[in-house]
Motif scaffolding. Structure first.
Motif, PDB file in Angstrom:
ATOM      1  N   ARG A   1      11.448  -4.400  20.428  1.00  0.00           N
ATOM      2  CA  ARG A   1      12.406  -4.747  21.484  1.00  0.00           C
ATOM      3  C   ARG A   1      11.753  -4.694  22.864  1.00  0.00           C
ATOM      4  NH1 ARG A   1      16.044  -1.870  24.580  1.00  0.00           N
ATOM      5  NH2 ARG A   1      15.700   0.090  23.459  1.00  0.00           N
ATOM      6  N   MET A   2      10.858  -3.724  23.062  1.00  0.00           N
ATOM      7  CA  MET A   2      10.168  -3.603  24.343  1.00  0.00           C
ATOM      8  C   MET A   2       9.006  -4.588  24.466  1.00  0.00           C
ATOM      9  SD  MET A   2      11.712  -1.208  26.058  1.00  0.00           S
ATOM     10  CE  MET A   2      10.531  -0.787  27.323  1.00  0.00           C
ATOM     11  N   ASN A   3       8.668  -5.246  23.343  1.00  0.00           N
ATOM     12  CA  ASN A   3       7.548  -6.200  23.328  1.00  0.00           C
ATOM     13  C   ASN A   3       6.288  -5.526  23.851  1.00  0.00           C
ATOM     14  OD1 ASN A   3       6.181  -8.544  22.915  1.00  0.00           O
ATOM     15  ND2 ASN A   3       7.296  -9.769  24.417  1.00  0.00           N
ATOM     16  N   SER A   4       5.881  -4.475  23.143  1.00  0.00           N
ATOM     17  CA  SER A   4       4.852  -3.563  23.635  1.00  0.00           C
ATOM     18  C   SER A   4       3.537  -4.241  24.004  1.00  0.00           C
ATOM     19  CB  SER A   4       4.585  -2.475  22.590  1.00  0.00           C
ATOM     20  OG  SER A   4       5.724  -1.687  22.379  1.00  0.00           O
ATOM     21  N   GLU A   5       3.020  -5.070  23.115  1.00  0.00           N
ATOM     22  CA  GLU A   5       1.706  -5.654  23.379  1.00  0.00           C
ATOM     23  C   GLU A   5       1.747  -6.575  24.590  1.00  0.00           C
ATOM     24  OE1 GLU A   5      -0.438  -7.289  20.174  1.00  0.00           O
ATOM     25  OE2 GLU A   5      -0.222  -5.552  18.872  1.00  0.00           O
ATOM     26  N   ALA A   6       2.811  -7.376  24.701  1.00  0.00           N
ATOM     27  CA  ALA A   6       2.923  -8.262  25.861  1.00  0.00           C
ATOM     28  C   ALA A   6       3.089  -7.449  27.141  1.00  0.00           C
ATOM     29  CB  ALA A   6       4.112  -9.215  25.684  1.00  0.00           C
ATOM     30  N   ARG A   7       3.835  -6.349  27.050  1.00  0.00           N
ATOM     31  CA  ARG A   7       4.027  -5.491  28.222  1.00  0.00           C
ATOM     32  C   ARG A   7       2.688  -4.877  28.649  1.00  0.00           C
ATOM     33  NH1 ARG A   7       7.763  -2.782  31.172  1.00  0.00           N
ATOM     34  NH2 ARG A   7       7.234  -0.654  31.830  1.00  0.00           N
ATOM     35  N   ALA A   8       1.906  -4.454  27.670  1.00  0.00           N
ATOM     36  CA  ALA A   8       0.608  -3.864  27.988  1.00  0.00           C
ATOM     37  C   ALA A   8      -0.294  -4.879  28.684  1.00  0.00           C
ATOM     38  CB  ALA A   8      -0.048  -3.342  26.720  1.00  0.00           C
ATOM     39  N   ARG A   9      -0.326  -6.109  28.178  1.00  0.00           N
ATOM     40  CA  ARG A   9      -1.167  -7.138  28.805  1.00  0.00           C
ATOM     41  C   ARG A   9      -0.666  -7.466  30.206  1.00  0.00           C
ATOM     42  NH1 ARG A   9      -1.048  -9.212  23.498  1.00  0.00           N
ATOM     43  NH2 ARG A   9       0.624 -10.675  24.021  1.00  0.00           N
ATOM     44  N   ARG A  10       0.664  -7.519  30.361  1.00  0.00           N
ATOM     45  CA  ARG A  10       1.238  -7.849  31.661  1.00  0.00           C
ATOM     46  C   ARG A  10       0.921  -6.788  32.702  1.00  0.00           C
ATOM     47  NH1 ARG A  10       5.835  -8.535  29.889  1.00  0.00           N
ATOM     48  NH2 ARG A  10       6.902  -6.607  30.489  1.00  0.00           N
ATOM     49  N   MET A  11       0.878  -5.538  32.272  1.00  0.00           N
ATOM     50  CA  MET A  11       0.624  -4.432  33.194  1.00  0.00           C
ATOM     51  C   MET A  11      -0.862  -4.120  33.338  1.00  0.00           C
ATOM     52  SD  MET A  11       3.709  -1.862  32.105  1.00  0.00           S
ATOM     53  CE  MET A  11       3.295  -0.679  33.395  1.00  0.00           C
ATOM     54  N   GLY A  12      -1.697  -4.868  32.612  1.00  0.00           N
ATOM     55  CA  GLY A  12      -3.130  -4.641  32.722  1.00  0.00           C
ATOM     56  C   GLY A  12      -3.625  -3.455  31.920  1.00  0.00           C
ATOM     57  N   PHE A  13      -2.856  -3.034  30.909  1.00  0.00           N
ATOM     58  CA  PHE A  13      -3.238  -1.869  30.104  1.00  0.00           C
ATOM     59  C   PHE A  13      -3.494  -2.255  28.661  1.00  0.00           C
ATOM     60  CE2 PHE A  13      -0.185   0.401  33.114  1.00  0.00           C
ATOM     61  CZ  PHE A  13      -1.182   0.624  34.035  1.00  0.00           C
ATOM     62  N   ASP A  14      -3.840  -3.488  28.420  1.00  0.00           N
ATOM     63  CA  ASP A  14      -4.043  -3.953  27.061  1.00  0.00           C
ATOM     64  C   ASP A  14      -5.260  -3.260  26.458  1.00  0.00           C
ATOM     65  OD1 ASP A  14      -4.151  -5.265  24.689  1.00  0.00           O
ATOM     66  OD2 ASP A  14      -4.571  -7.247  25.524  1.00  0.00           O
ATOM     67  N   LEU A  15      -5.012  -2.382  25.474  1.00  0.00           N
ATOM     68  CA  LEU A  15      -6.113  -1.648  24.858  1.00  0.00           C
ATOM     69  C   LEU A  15      -7.029  -2.553  24.043  1.00  0.00           C
ATOM     70  CD1 LEU A  15      -4.310   1.606  23.716  1.00  0.00           C
ATOM     71  CD2 LEU A  15      -5.671   1.237  25.766  1.00  0.00           C
ATOM     72  N   SER A  16      -6.554  -3.748  23.750  1.00  0.00           N
ATOM     73  CA  SER A  16      -7.388  -4.655  22.971  1.00  0.00           C
ATOM     74  C   SER A  16      -8.179  -5.605  23.872  1.00  0.00           C
ATOM     75  CB  SER A  16      -6.507  -5.477  22.016  1.00  0.00           C
ATOM     76  OG  SER A  16      -5.646  -6.352  22.733  1.00  0.00           O
ATOM     77  N   HIS A  17      -8.138  -5.384  25.177  1.00  0.00           N
ATOM     78  CA  HIS A  17      -8.913  -6.214  26.099  1.00  0.00           C
ATOM     79  C   HIS A  17     -10.330  -5.674  26.197  1.00  0.00           C
ATOM     80  CE1 HIS A  17     -10.173  -8.362  29.688  1.00  0.00           C
ATOM     81  NE2 HIS A  17      -9.104  -9.111  29.573  1.00  0.00           N
TER      82      HIS A  17
END
Length: 646
Positions: A465-481
């Motif tokens: 529901r929070m769309n975690s992975e997209a939220r992480a990428r949007r906030m610049g915290f994508d651990l898979s980057h």
């Protein structure tokens, strides 16, 4: 150190003194030596004091100047007292009778909200100007001291810890779902929002100003990503770092009682300990050095490239200094990470993400308190400053066509590691330069990127529901980057996302202050401006600090190929730990919202599958030490917040 608070009625009504006193009372444990308040009309300020420096005995806060219509509370330590005294034209005979807070008060009277630009040290402060109906708050650039605020139409309140703000009538511990989600997913904090819906933090290096009902936020200090220091030789960088290290450490030795330090087998704490011991030795003063160790006789398995016993390197260093008293604290065999979890949550007003470390950290603080220690040194931000590994230098060389330099570095690494194959150099060189989509696909196929469900016990439904992975990428915290090849910018970005204020504050509960020389603003700015080539050379990472401490740190620290593992025996004593977990899980099941946020079924399954061996397997450690224990910690925090609203 102090804890500070304030209450301003924006509708002009007289101050609710009872609320201000309740706020002050809730902060008393963080400042046990003195408590005072000031109030006038619609505003009031409070301060609780813990006397750490000799000048703290002169502290008379809150401070008020009738003529300038200025009131102030200050929490912290000024490391540039002499410089400020000269700039403010304060007579030396008068300055010796002034606490740091009074010097900061004169700075605020002179420079108003530009004053934080002139202050060096760990601090927060609040200035109220009743004639102008203006309040402004400020926090040091590295966020060593915490400060939070709450604002509604008729009222503005601030406090060192959220708990004091909950004394305000009508304010509850309602959680911010977005912040809780990010915390559970290990995303560093971004922006002012705290874990509570209605409470916000003053960010490190920020000024928050309330002027006639309008709120403004700006930064008084940011590190310059374009600044670069160019010296004439490698040796000059070493000498410059030595000077910066000694200056930063010396600033943190002002104390009215004994000084201690954390001492592990790592480069950061050992460097801080060695430099501090050298300075204190010249003053014929002692230093207590604390090393946390597993239980006596522990010989359990640990993951590859790690070592469990940090006492070997720590003892080798302590033996080099006659003024170091080395204190090794072995884990209490009956202790578990859950024993004091709820107490720590209440002290922090948040969930500790590493409950294992809280056990040995508390043991050190308690022992130091018994010995009357006032200052406890650490090197927590060393990897951002003095011991940066320099790995971004490799892709930088590739991107800029520096083939010969890259080949030279490979030969140097090969000389130190004969088994190193050139293919091992490809990944750190190429990966940061790849398009992210290709990098992610490659790393996921090789299982090098952990999925969210592998490191976070978040409820999958809520995560979806929070769309975690997209939220992480949007906030610049994508651990898979992939890692950034621009090392300086990467470190600066990371620094802005670190906030240790509450962790530093709970040390005050033991009558002492945490101080980190590696978080010194000037030292940090210096280290950030040094070229990457100084951090990676001669076939070694962290090249600059290794050269700087050559001959000072023992080979057991400088040359060890493995890294220390803190609390390696945390999983022992399962006959006590497992019942604690089951009991905690039952309590979480009784709270409807806990099940909404946490994967309680998965946590229950993990408890039932508790392994008897295999603790050297990173996957086992990740599932039980990270996934399960952090879930328990966050669950305890959810209960703490909900029960506070009942």
């Amino acid at each position: 150190m102090s804890a500070i608070a304030g209450l301003i009625h924006l509708n002009g009504s007289h101050l609710d003194r009872d609320t201000l006193y309740r706020m002050q009372t809730l902060l008393c444990p963080y400042g046990q030596d003195a408590q005072h308040s000031w109030h006038q009309g619609s505003a009031g300020l409070a301060r609780t004091l813990l006397r750490i420096t000799p000048e703290d005995s002169l502290d008379r806060q809150p401070l008020w100047h009738q003529g300038q219509q200025l009131a102030m509370v200050f929490d912290g330590r000024l490391d540039n007292r002499e410089e400020l005294i000269a700039q403010l034209d304060i007579a030396p005979s008068r300055a010796v009778q002034m606490a740091d807070s009074e010097i900061a008060f004169h700075a605020c009277a002179r420079w108003d909200s530009e004053a934080p630009r002139h202050l060096l040290g760990d601090y927060t402060l609040a200035c109220w100007q009743p004639r102008r109906q203006r309040l402004w708050l400020a926090r040091d650039p590295l966020g060593m001291r915490p400060l939070f605020w709450y604002w509604r139409d008729d009222l503005f309140a601030f406090a060192s810890m959220p708990k004091a703000l909950f004394a305000v009538p009508g304010l509850t511990k309602t959680l911010c779902e977005e912040s809780l989600h990010d915390y559970l997913c290990l995303m560093p904090m971004s922006g002012p929002q705290s874990l509570y819906r209605d409470i916000f933090r003053v960010e490190p290096g920020q000024v928050v100003e309330l002027d006639k009902g309008r709120l403004d936020k700006r930064y008084h200090f940011r590190f310059d990503p374009d600044r670069e220091i160019r010296l004439g030789s490698d040796d000059e960088y070493v000498e410059a770092l030595k000077e910066q290290l000694e200056r930063a450490t010396h600033r943190r030795l002002r104390s009215r009682g004994p000084i201690a330090s954390h001492l592990s087998s790592g480069l950061d704490s050992s460097t801080v300990t060695a430099v501090a011991a050298g300075i204190l030795e010249q003053q014929d003063a002692p230093l207590l050095a604390y090393t946390a160790a597993p239980r006596k006789g522990f010989n359990g398995p640990v993951p590859r490239q790690r070592h469990a016993d940090e006492t070997v390197g720590a003892k080798a260093l302590a033996d080099r200094f006659d003024n170091i008293e080395h204190v090794i604290l072995h884990r209490d065999e009956t202790a578990t990470p859950l024993d004091d979890l709820h107490e720590v949550i209440e002290q922090l007003d948040r969930a500790p993400l590493n409950a294992c470390n809280m056990v040995w950290e508390k043991a050190i603080r308690e022992n130091a308190a018994q010995r009357g220690v006032k200052v406890l040194l650490n090197g927590n931000l060393g990897n951002m400053s003095i011991s940066h590994d320099g790995m971004p230098y490799l892709p930088w060389l590739l991107a800029h066509g520096k083939w010969l330099t890259l080949a030279k570095l490979y030969r140097q690494f090969k000389e130190r590691n004969p088994n190193l194959h050139w293919r091992r150099m490809i990944r750190p060189c190429l990966m940061p330069l790849m398009p992210n989509a290709i990098w992610r696909a490659r790393e996921r196929s090789r299982r090098r990127i952990a999925t969210l469900s592998e490191y976070s016990s978040i409820n999958p439904t809520w995560s979806h529901r929070m769309n975690s992975e997209a939220r992480a990428r949007r906030m610049g915290f994508d651990l898979s980057h992939q890692p950034d090849w621009q090392g300086r910018k990467q470190r600066i970005t990371s620094l802005y996302r670190i906030d240790t204020g509450e962790y530093n504050a709970i040390t005050n509960l033991h009558g002492m202050e945490d101080r980190d020389p590696t978080a010194d603003r000037e030292l940090m700015a210096f280290c950030l401006a040094i070229p990457e080539s100084q951090y990676l050379g001669d076939g070694r990472t962290k090249w600059l600090i290794r050269r700087t401490m050559q001959g000072i740190l023992p080979s057991e620290i400088l040359d060890t190929p493995t890294r220390g593992l803190q609390a390696p025996d945390w999983h022992e004593n399962a006959e006590k730990l497992l019942p604690q977990m089951r009991l905690e899980l039952e309590k979480l099941k009784a709270h409807e919202s806990a099940g909404r946020y946490l994967d309680l079924e998965g946590m229950e399954q993990a408890i039932s599958e508790w392994p008897a061996e295999g603790w050297d397997d990173p996957r086992v450690e990740a599932r039980f030490r990270l996934w399960l224990l952090r879930g328990m910690s966050v669950g305890g925090f959810i209960r703490y917040a909900e029960e506070g609203n009942e």
